[in-house]
Design a protein around this motif. Structure first.
Motif, PDB file in Angstrom:
ATOM      1  N   UNK A 164      -2.160   0.899   5.575  1.00 17.81           N
ATOM      2  CA  UNK A 164      -1.906  -0.446   5.025  1.00 17.81           C
ATOM      3  C   UNK A 164      -2.857  -0.784   3.881  1.00 17.81           C
ATOM      4  N   UNK A 165      -4.125  -0.406   4.032  1.00 13.99           N
ATOM      5  CA  UNK A 165      -5.129  -0.827   3.053  1.00 13.99           C
ATOM      6  C   UNK A 165      -5.372   0.185   1.932  1.00 13.99           C
ATOM      7  N   UNK A 166      -4.972   1.449   2.131  1.00 15.38           N
ATOM      8  CA  UNK A 166      -5.384   2.464   1.149  1.00 15.38           C
ATOM      9  C   UNK A 166      -4.261   3.320   0.582  1.00 15.38           C
ATOM     10  N   UNK A 167      -3.003   3.068   0.990  1.00 17.20           N
ATOM     11  CA  UNK A 167      -1.908   3.880   0.431  1.00 17.20           C
ATOM     12  C   UNK A 167      -1.788   3.584  -1.064  1.00 17.20           C
ATOM     13  N   UNK A 168      -1.847   4.629  -1.935  1.00 19.16           N
ATOM     14  CA  UNK A 168      -1.826   4.362  -3.381  1.00 19.16           C
ATOM     15  C   UNK A 168      -0.446   3.901  -3.863  1.00 19.16           C
ATOM     16  N   UNK A 169      -0.400   2.722  -4.482  1.00 24.98           N
ATOM     17  CA  UNK A 169       0.848   2.188  -5.049  1.00 24.98           C
ATOM     18  C   UNK A 169       0.720   2.122  -6.569  1.00 24.98           C
ATOM     19  N   UNK A 170       1.828   2.343  -7.326  1.00 21.91           N
ATOM     20  CA  UNK A 170       1.769   2.154  -8.786  1.00 21.91           C
ATOM     21  C   UNK A 170       1.508   0.677  -9.096  1.00 21.91           C
ATOM     22  N   UNK A 171       1.104   0.343 -10.348  1.00 18.62           N
ATOM     23  CA  UNK A 171       0.874  -1.072 -10.700  1.00 18.62           C
ATOM     24  C   UNK A 171       2.136  -1.895 -10.466  1.00 18.62           C
ATOM     25  N   UNK A 187      -0.656   9.681  -4.847  1.00 17.87           N
ATOM     26  CA  UNK A 187      -1.755   9.583  -5.819  1.00 17.87           C
ATOM     27  C   UNK A 187      -1.334  10.056  -7.194  1.00 17.87           C
ATOM     28  N   UNK A 188      -0.522  11.141  -7.219  1.00 17.96           N
ATOM     29  CA  UNK A 188      -0.020  11.670  -8.501  1.00 17.96           C
ATOM     30  C   UNK A 188       0.910  10.645  -9.165  1.00 17.96           C
ATOM     31  N   UNK A 189       1.815  10.065  -8.354  1.00 15.69           N
ATOM     32  CA  UNK A 189       2.814   9.118  -8.894  1.00 15.69           C
ATOM     33  C   UNK A 189       2.130   7.856  -9.419  1.00 15.69           C
ATOM     34  N   UNK A 222       7.691   1.367  -8.167  1.00 17.81           N
ATOM     35  CA  UNK A 222       6.924   0.529  -7.234  1.00 17.81           C
ATOM     36  C   UNK A 222       7.702   0.319  -5.934  1.00 17.81           C
ATOM     37  N   UNK A 223       8.992  -0.049  -6.065  1.00 19.84           N
ATOM     38  CA  UNK A 223       9.829  -0.285  -4.877  1.00 19.84           C
ATOM     39  C   UNK A 223       9.950   0.968  -4.024  1.00 19.84           C
TER      40      UNK A 223
END
Length: 617
Positions: A195-202, A105-107, A335-336
């Motif tokens: 799968x549905x809620x892990x926070x990813x950067x744009x 979430x921080x990242x 992102x990767x």
């Protein structure tokens, strides 16, 4: 006349009964909210007084089937060794997942609203996951009780609330109708959460951005050439005007091609002042083909005239492009990296040893669908293949019975003594009678095992009522199953509290009906006890009693306090604390917020997410 079956299980349900005259003009309460507030403040005693007062005034009649002859027994189902290990590893994983989500979430720089939504989903999934685990831990005890009852010439009804159908159908969609083993509800729940809620950067859309850059440069070049062409047309027009005025003999078109090309080579327009100049005296931008006098630029150009010169605009664009490319590379890397971490977590979830769906497991262990009547809301089920090497998904109405009638068909099989075990869920058993009816062929005594208690008292009474009706040959034996996990008391506590208020409001006696009062922790005393425990763990007060498995010496108590702090940090009750590899880093500076100090429900909810040993202590 107000007539209701379970209308008074909670005081707020009386809200529509305005003609009783308990609130309003001429009473002690101005309106219903004031009346409700007084009842809630007065607790169970106030509810008893309302029922007694209404009965004394002849305005209230309450009749309920007596529980005389029915046995209520709470059975503790201790965790088997494999289940204890499974539970401990799952608790560790949830603690790690919480830290991982905080870090992700921080990242990703999640907005506050999105972050709050993720945490709401996290804690609700956490509670559902461990409720699943508690149910699965009781499967061996359910099977044992059922077999004992059958041996005593009785029949069995097993009550649960959720069937895990959604998880099964998701798994069938993913893996197909044939699988190696039954679906694990907890695993599917975890996979879905991550799968549905892990926070990813744009996600950096590099291709589109690159395309935009090329288009921009081409546009600039085109506009520069356009300016040059217009300037030249204007110059030609001037020459034509002069020749017309002077002699009439000169025409630019009559000059030779050689001279024309020579002129183009040697002379160009300055695209700022629009005057013609020798090629060698103009700056030519290698990016956008701009041709200008050095002195026409702002600020004027004082350097050398070189072939690879770039105008100020192109230099700025190049700088931005380089910066943009660096940013895109950085975003791509972040992102990767986040995607890789997410995939690793999913792999860990798939490798965890987790229990199967309890409903499928019980049916399988008690002889399959031919021996067990299933009265639930689900449309399909997993059954073991004939060779015993896998399971296959099939519709429940495989035997010439429509889906709408399958529950009634299964119920009739049970009442006709063809199947001696019935499994009921809340969704499928509404209005179904499974008691030892004098008119039915199956008049064996019912043993009603509750694998999972409902949340509300009226639903609990309704589930008990499936096997307890008038015109029966014998009253049922109720077996309320609990594991030896401290946190599972949460589910008993909420029902116990509501059963008391149901008895108080309907009978004027909190002891009316099935008693679970020993499990009601959410009381004044429970709240005070919890505050004492928290203050002791946070070293703000000494413990009034010696903690479990601690001797009187201070060292063992301090060891318990340290373990308890780490445990409460891992489930988010102690906040703002630094934890590293499951251990408190340095002096623990966390705190428990005031609202949590006496919130028994939250304490018991979160407690489920701890390893069995520290959970029970």
């Amino acid at each position: 006349v107000y007539c209701s079956a379970t209308g008074a299980s909670e005081p707020r349900n009386l809200g529509y009964m305005v003609r009783l005259g308990l609130w309003g003009d001429g009473t002690s309460f101005q309106d219903f909210p004031q009346f409700l507030g007084a009842l809630e403040k007065g607790g169970v005693g106030a509810l008893e007084l309302v029922a007694m007062d209404m009965k004394a005034r002849g305005m209230y009649v309450c009749r309920t089937l007596s529980y005389k002859g029915a046995d209520f027994d709470t059975v503790e189902a201790p965790l088997e060794e494999r289940m204890t290990n499974m539970y401990g590893k799952a608790a560790e994983f949830w603690a790690d997942l919480r830290l991982e989500l905080l870090s992700a979430g921080e990242i990703s720089g999640e907005e506050k609203g999105v972050s709050n939504q993720i945490w709401r989903l996290y804690w609700s999934s956490h509670q559902r996951f461990f409720r699943h685990m508690c149910m699965s831990a009781k499967v061996p005890a359910v099977v044992k009780l059922a077999k004992e009852a059958l041996a005593e010439n009785k029949c069995v009804v097993i009550g649960l609330q959720s069937t895990g159908e959604a998880r099964t159908e998701e798994a069938v969609t993913k893996y197909g109708v044939e699988m190696e083993d039954f679906v694990s509800g907890p695993r599917e729940l975890l996979l879905k959460l991550v799968e549905e809620n892990y926070p990813l950067p744009p996600k950096p859309d590099t291709f589109q951005q690159g395309e935009e850059k090329v288009t921009e440069i081409q546009r600039k070049r085109h506009s520069a050439q356009d300016v040059s062409f217009k300037g030249r047309v204007r110059k030609v027009a001037k020459m034509e005007d002069v020749s017309d005025d002077d002699s009439g003999d000169y025409s630019p078109s009559e000059s030779s091609d050689h001279e024309s090309s020579e002129s183009d080579e040697e002379f160009h327009m300055c695209q700022i002042c629009n005057s013609e100049e020798e090629k060698s005296l103009l700056l030519n931008c290698s990016g956008c083909s701009l041709r200008v006098h050095p002195s026409c630029l702002t600020p004027p150009w004082t350097g050398m005239l070189t072939d690879d010169w770039s105008c100020y605009s192109c230099k700025k664009i190049e700088g931005q492009e380089m910066e943009h490319d660096a940013n895109v590379a950085d975003f791509s890397k972040r992102y990767d990296s986040a995607v890789e971490r997410k995939l690793k977590i999913l792999d860990v979830i798939r490798s965890l040893d987790l229990p199967n769906n309890p409903l499928d497991d019980i049916i399988d262990q008690l002889g399959g669908p031919d021996k067990v009547a299933e009265i639930t809301g689900r449309r399909g089920m997993l059954i073991r293949t004939s060779d015993g090497k896998g399971v296959i998904y099939q519709a429940r109405n495989a035997k010439e019975v429509s889906m709408e009638m399958i529950n009634m068909h299964e119920k009739q099989q049970f009442m006709d003594d063809k199947k001696l075990i019935a499994i009921i869920s809340e969704a499928g058993s509404a209005g179904v009678s499974l008691h030892a009816d004098r008119r039915a062929k199956n008049q064996r005594r019912r043993v009603h095992v509750t694998l999972e208690l409902p949340w509300s008292a009226d639903r609990a009474i309704q589930q008990f009522g499936r096997t307890h009706r008038s015109n029966q040959t014998s009253a049922p034996q109720y077996r309320l199953l609990f594991t030896n996990l401290g946190g599972e008391k949460r589910f008993a506590s909420i029902v116990a509290k509501r059963l008391e208020s149901l008895g108080a409001l309907t009978q004027g006696d909190r002891r009316a009906g099935p008693s679970l009062s020993a499990f009601n922790y959410d009381s004044t005393y429970g709240k005070k006890a919890l505050t004492m425990v928290y203050r002791g763990i946070m070293e703000q007060d000494s413990f009034p009693v010696v903690p479990p498995r601690c001797s009187d010496n201070q060292a063992s108590i301090e060891e318990f306090i340290t373990e308890a702090k780490v445990a409460l940090v891992s489930v988010g009750i102690i906040r703002d604390a630094t934890v590293c590899n499951g251990k408190v880093a340095g002096k623990l500076s966390g705190r428990i917020v005031d609202a949590d100090m006496h919130d028994v429900a939250r304490f018991l909810n979160r407690l489920l997410g701890l390893a069995p040993d520290i959970q029970n202590r």
